[in-house]
Scaffold this motif. Structure first.
Motif, PDB file in Angstrom:
ATOM      1  N   ASP A  55       1.187  -1.371   0.257  1.00  0.00           N
ATOM      2  CA  ASP A  55       0.220  -0.527  -0.073  1.00  0.00           C
ATOM      3  C   ASP A  55       0.986   1.554   0.328  1.00  0.00           C
ATOM      4  OD1 ASP A  55      -2.354  -1.373   0.076  1.00  0.00           O
ATOM      5  OD2 ASP A  55      -2.829  -1.247   2.228  1.00  0.00           O
ATOM      6  N   GLY A  56       1.566   1.362   0.528  1.00  0.00           N
ATOM      7  CA  GLY A  56       2.911   2.328   0.845  1.00  0.00           C
ATOM      8  C   GLY A  56       2.727   3.071   1.812  1.00  0.00           C
ATOM      9  N   GLY A  57       1.726   2.771   2.786  1.00  0.00           N
ATOM     10  CA  GLY A  57       1.623   3.533   3.299  1.00  0.00           C
ATOM     11  C   GLY A  57      -0.059   3.588   4.219  1.00  0.00           C
ATOM     12  N   LEU A  58      -0.254   4.565   5.653  1.00  0.00           N
ATOM     13  CA  LEU A  58      -1.114   5.076   5.677  1.00  0.00           C
ATOM     14  C   LEU A  58      -2.119   6.004   6.514  1.00  0.00           C
ATOM     15  CD1 LEU A  58      -3.488   3.169   8.046  1.00  0.00           C
ATOM     16  CD2 LEU A  58      -2.190   3.001   9.811  1.00  0.00           C
ATOM     17  N   ASN A  59      -2.490   6.160   6.620  1.00  0.00           N
ATOM     18  CA  ASN A  59      -3.277   7.164   6.270  1.00  0.00           C
ATOM     19  C   ASN A  59      -4.495   7.868   7.687  1.00  0.00           C
ATOM     20  OD1 ASN A  59      -2.386   8.728   4.542  1.00  0.00           O
ATOM     21  ND2 ASN A  59      -4.188   8.615   2.987  1.00  0.00           N
ATOM     22  N   PHE A  77       4.420   1.567  15.425  1.00  0.00           N
ATOM     23  CA  PHE A  77       4.018   0.671  14.210  1.00  0.00           C
ATOM     24  C   PHE A  77       4.987   1.272  13.452  1.00  0.00           C
ATOM     25  CE2 PHE A  77       1.544   0.704   9.917  1.00  0.00           C
ATOM     26  CZ  PHE A  77       0.557  -0.428  10.479  1.00  0.00           C
ATOM     27  N   GLU A  78       5.113   2.452  13.171  1.00  0.00           N
ATOM     28  CA  GLU A  78       6.005   2.408  11.389  1.00  0.00           C
ATOM     29  C   GLU A  78       7.425   1.799  11.396  1.00  0.00           C
ATOM     30  OE1 GLU A  78       5.040   7.206  10.682  1.00  0.00           O
ATOM     31  OE2 GLU A  78       6.662   6.867  12.377  1.00  0.00           O
ATOM     32  N   ARG A  79       7.750   1.763  13.428  1.00  0.00           N
ATOM     33  CA  ARG A  79       9.306   1.432  13.062  1.00  0.00           C
ATOM     34  C   ARG A  79       9.313  -0.584  12.873  1.00  0.00           C
ATOM     35  NH1 ARG A  79      12.268  -1.481  17.161  1.00  0.00           N
ATOM     36  NH2 ARG A  79      10.368  -1.228  18.673  1.00  0.00           N
ATOM     37  N   ILE A  83       6.245   0.586   8.170  1.00  0.00           N
ATOM     38  CA  ILE A  83       4.836   1.789   6.950  1.00  0.00           C
ATOM     39  C   ILE A  83       4.898   2.955   7.640  1.00  0.00           C
ATOM     40  CG2 ILE A  83       2.618   1.967   6.047  1.00  0.00           C
ATOM     41  CD1 ILE A  83       2.703  -2.045   7.006  1.00  0.00           C
ATOM     42  N   ARG A  84       5.228   3.817   6.623  1.00  0.00           N
ATOM     43  CA  ARG A  84       5.274   5.057   7.053  1.00  0.00           C
ATOM     44  C   ARG A  84       3.349   5.459   7.336  1.00  0.00           C
ATOM     45  NH1 ARG A  84       8.140   9.748   7.103  1.00  0.00           N
ATOM     46  NH2 ARG A  84       7.326  11.248   8.436  1.00  0.00           N
TER      47      ARG A  84
END
Length: 378
Positions: A55-59, A77-79, A83-84
């Motif tokens: 997906d490339g990321g999370l909003n 979560f990012e680490r 996922i940024r």
């Protein structure tokens, strides 16, 4: 809101076999609890992780860093998954979260997930703004904190409290009626408007329960704030953690976990008392996670929910003084360390916490819409 102090260091993980921890999870030391090291599980479903990475990321939206320990929830979560997260409008209200789903429908920057008060979760579900998803720990989320179809589910809860800056307030109010005293002119504030913010909505409900109302009748709460405004004690400014600490809004009616976080953060600089009002059953409120029907990063959204409702994610809430939805289940399994339990407020008031059901919430919301601005003239 200002950022809550949160040391970020390199974390260590315990890599246990699937047989030791169950399928789809791994064990970790919960970050930030160096003196409280213990094993907790987080999602390790490799297929879901791989799909989420694509997906490339999370909003996300409306997750203030100093609210319920979301700074740590996001960073972990990012680490963990690489996922940024793009966290839009950290200080937005629940109503604004729903509006973001509507207005950004079909756009890559639209929110994937929301964290809203239950009254707004009901609106979102009724309007078709959410899509169902049941996390793997679904069965341990209390039935009265989730939509049976999986449209939304409570993630953490607290009770309404008074956060009192003792540098400004000589005598701390102990009851709701105390707030009417002349010594509190212009001092009493809410965290937003009850028409758009869950914490403020809960404050009006709590005032109702202390003034002859009930979960079936929020009216006395509206009347109380009208009286508070007429007395000149109600300050209509939206309180923030910074305004509480500075003394600009020295009495803030807010969730216990938010007031407790500020009291702990500013210990040694300013004394902030956190009081559960006496003389009435505490009003409890929870917030709800939901996945947008139009989520541009669906798999990342699902992985986020799995993490939030894992033991590791739920303990991050608890570290921020918010009681996680799965608290009872985790205590019964010995997942919560004794040291952490001892750092929580006294348990006595929490034994009598009352939560409104769906019908009561909708009834209260409708009355607020018609009466709040008419009666509370500030």
């Amino acid at each position: 809101m200002d950022d809550r102090h949160n040391k970020q260091g390199r974390r260590q993980f315990l890599k246990l076999g699937a047989g030791a921890v169950g399928a789809g999870v791994a064990s970790m030391f919960v970050p930030g609890l160096a003196n409280n090291a213990f094993a907790a599980t987080h999602p390790m479903d490799q297929a879901l992780i791989a799909a989420a990475k694509k997906d490339g990321g999370l909003n996300t939206i409306a997750l203030p860093p100093d609210w319920a320990n979301y700074r740590k929830m996001i960073s972990e979560f990012e680490r963990l998954y690489g996922i940024r997260i793009h966290n839009a409008s950290p200080d937005a209200s629940s109503a604004q979260e729903l509006q973001a789903i509507r207005s950004l429908k079909g756009q890559r920057r639209g929110p994937d997930v929301v964290d809203v008060g239950p009254s707004f979760a009901l609106i979102g579900a009724a309007e078709g703004l959410f899509q169902p998803y049941k996390v793997s720990t679904w069965s341990s989320i209390p039935d009265n904190m989730k939509d049976a179809g999986g449209m939304w589910y409570g993630d953490y809860f607290g009770v309404e409290s008074f956060g009192v800056n003792r540098s400004v307030v000589k005598n701390a109010p102990m009851t709701w009626n105390d707030l009417l005293k002349s010594e509190y002119k212009g001092m009493v504030t809410l965290n937003g408007s009850p028409l758009g913010a869950g914490a403020a909505f809960g404050a009006v409900f709590a005032a109702a329960m202390a003034n002859g109302g009930s979960l079936d009748d929020i009216g006395p709460g509206i009347e109380f704030f009208a009286k508070l405004a007429k007395a000149g004690n109600f300050n209509p400014s939206d309180a923030t953690s910074a305004s509480l600490v500075s003394g600009q809004t020295p009495i803030v009616v807010n969730w216990d976990y938010l007031n407790l976080a500020q009291a702990n953060k500013n210990k040694g600089m300013v004394q902030i008392d956190v009081l559960i009002p006496e003389g009435a059953a505490p009003y409890g409120g929870y917030y709800c996670q939901a996945i947008s029907k139009y989520a541009p990063n669906l798999k990342a959204a699902q992985l986020w929910e799995e993490f939030v409702y894992s033991d590791a994610g739920q303990l991050i809430y608890l570290e921020g003084y918010a009681h996680p939805a799965r608290f009872s289940d985790m205590v019964s399994r010995g997942v919560v360390p004794e040291k952490m339990l001892k750092e929580l407020p006294p348990a006595a008031p929490y034994k009598h916490v009352q939560f409104p059901n769906k019908a009561q919430t909708e009834k209260a919301q409708n009355l607020l819409k018609t009466e709040w601005t008419k009666m509370v003239k500030v």
